[in-house]
Enzyme design. Structure first.
Site, short mmCIF file in Angstrom:
data_model
loop_
_atom_site.label_atom_id
_atom_site.label_comp_id
_atom_site.label_asym_id
_atom_site.label_seq_id
_atom_site.Cartn_x
_atom_site.Cartn_y
_atom_site.Cartn_z
N SER A 49 39.50 28.30 55.16
CA SER A 49 38.50 28.73 56.16
C SER A 49 38.83 30.11 56.72
O SER A 49 37.94 30.94 56.88
CB SER A 49 38.35 27.68 57.27
N ASP A 65 43.58 32.75 48.50
CA ASP A 65 42.42 32.36 49.32
C ASP A 65 41.42 33.51 49.50
O ASP A 65 40.23 33.35 49.22
CB ASP A 65 42.87 31.84 50.70
C1 MEV Z 1 46.86 27.80 50.71
O1 MEV Z 1 45.49 27.60 50.49
C2 MEV Z 1 47.60 27.84 49.41
C3 MEV Z 1 49.10 28.11 49.52
O2 MEV Z 1 49.56 28.19 48.17
C4 MEV Z 1 49.39 29.37 50.27
C5 MEV Z 1 48.95 30.64 49.52
O3 MEV Z 1 48.85 30.65 48.30
O4 MEV Z 1 48.75 31.65 50.20
C6 MEV Z 1 49.83 26.97 50.19
#
Ligand code: MEV
Length: 324
Positions: A111, A155
């Protein structure tokens, strides 16, 4: 007004922070941002779903509505984005930014990155600052670092570009042409957690047991490579099995929790081909893959187990300007 999609990580969360690939899909839940000029020089930001309203004046945050700690964490990155674009614009003008998001917060669906990409595109469009998608990704990624510590960038990449991507920190991202339908249930445990602390947890396990975690990293890479092939062939059984193995690795790193295990087990019992946590874990969301004729059954099972569940649909639309 601009918008950007949320995402699910099908494979490779956490491992991606340590240089391994991740396979990620944009989904049809979006964050919206509206930007307008103000008469004064304030930067006013409000979000109805976060119940926050605050402004920055001469770098000082003044809160009109909402929790001060939350306001600072959520709004500083958006201020960073607005200021970067104002720098390119050349003239310091006041802005009203209104955020509206249908993406559950702190749940593993990206989000904050979706909001960041939408705000960047909206402010860029308002100020006539030409921003390529690459520019939106860059500024959203910098802003994400303020929220999550050392995120991989996966993300903001998927929220900006949409579709399906293979993302790797050193080589960047490659669009993946997925023709097969991927029927997914997303189940939200509604247990909120911080991505930053989950990333730190994994780093600590890796530092304490390097010889144990290194092979897990290599296994995670193989899972992604196998999954790409399975998706090309449309072999959902294999994709599901690989999801289960990926989840076992994440469990081993300590990023699952009871609430996730509960929903994952319910999905598997109801006939899912595979199920795993998605995103940072420690609460947040799980995903389950099922054949189309079983998807409703899996959805109901996850709901009965207490999850806030819905069926996810992949979207090809990344960040976009919305008609005002
Ligand atoms: C977060 O959606 C995914 C993680 O691998 C963190 C990242 O890649 O920035 C936990």
């Amino acid at each position: 007004m601009a918008s950007a999609p949320a995402k699910v990580i099908l494979f490779g969360e956490h491992f991606v922070v340590h240089g391994e690939p991740a396979l990620v899909l944009a989904i049809d839940k979006r964050a919206y941002a509206k930007a307008e000029k103000r008469e004064d020089k304030k930067l006013f930001i409000q979000s109805s779903n976060l119940n926050l309203a605050a402004y920055f004046e001469n770098d000082i945050l003044r809160i009109e509505r909402g929790n001060p700690k939350e306001a600072k964490i959520k709004l500083e990155p958006l201020k960073y984005i607005a200021e970067k674009i104002l720098e390119t614009h050349g003239e310091r003008v006041g802005l009203n930014i209104e955020v509206n998001s249908t993406v559950p917060v702190a749940a593993g669906l990206g989000s904050s990155a979706a909001v960041a990409a939408a705000v960047a595109a909206a402010v860029g469009a308002l100020l006539n600052v030409k921003m390529s998608r690459e520019d939106v990704f860059r500024v959203a990624y910098e802003a994400e670092k303020l929220v999550h510590g050392t995120p991989s960038g996966v993300d903001p990449a998927i929220s900006t570009f949409g579709g399906a991507l293979i993302f790797q920190m050193d080589t960047g991202f490659k669009p993946l042409d997925v023709k097969t339908e991927i029927p997914l249930v997303i189940g939200n445990t509604c247990v909120e957690r911080s991505t930053r602390s989950q990333i730190e947890k994994v780093r600590s396990v890796k530092e304490r047991y390097p010889q144990v975690v290194e092979p897990m990293m290599r296994a995670a890479r193989e899972i992604v490579l196998n999954a790409v092939e399975a998706l090309k062939k449309g072999s959902l059984d294999t994709v599901g099995e690989l999801m289960n193995i990926n989840h076992a690795l994440l469990y081993g790193l300590g990023v699952s929790d009871e609430s996730l295990e509960w929903l994952i087990n319910a999905a598997r019992k109801a006939g899912a081909l595979g199920a795993k946590l998605t995103g940072a874990g420690g609460g947040g969301c799980m995903i389950a893959l099922a054949y189309k004729d079983k998807i409703e059954q899996v959805l109901e099972a996850v709901q009965r187990a207490g999850g806030n569940a819905f069926i996810a649909r992949k979207t090809d639309e990344g960040v976009r300007i919305e008609p005002s």
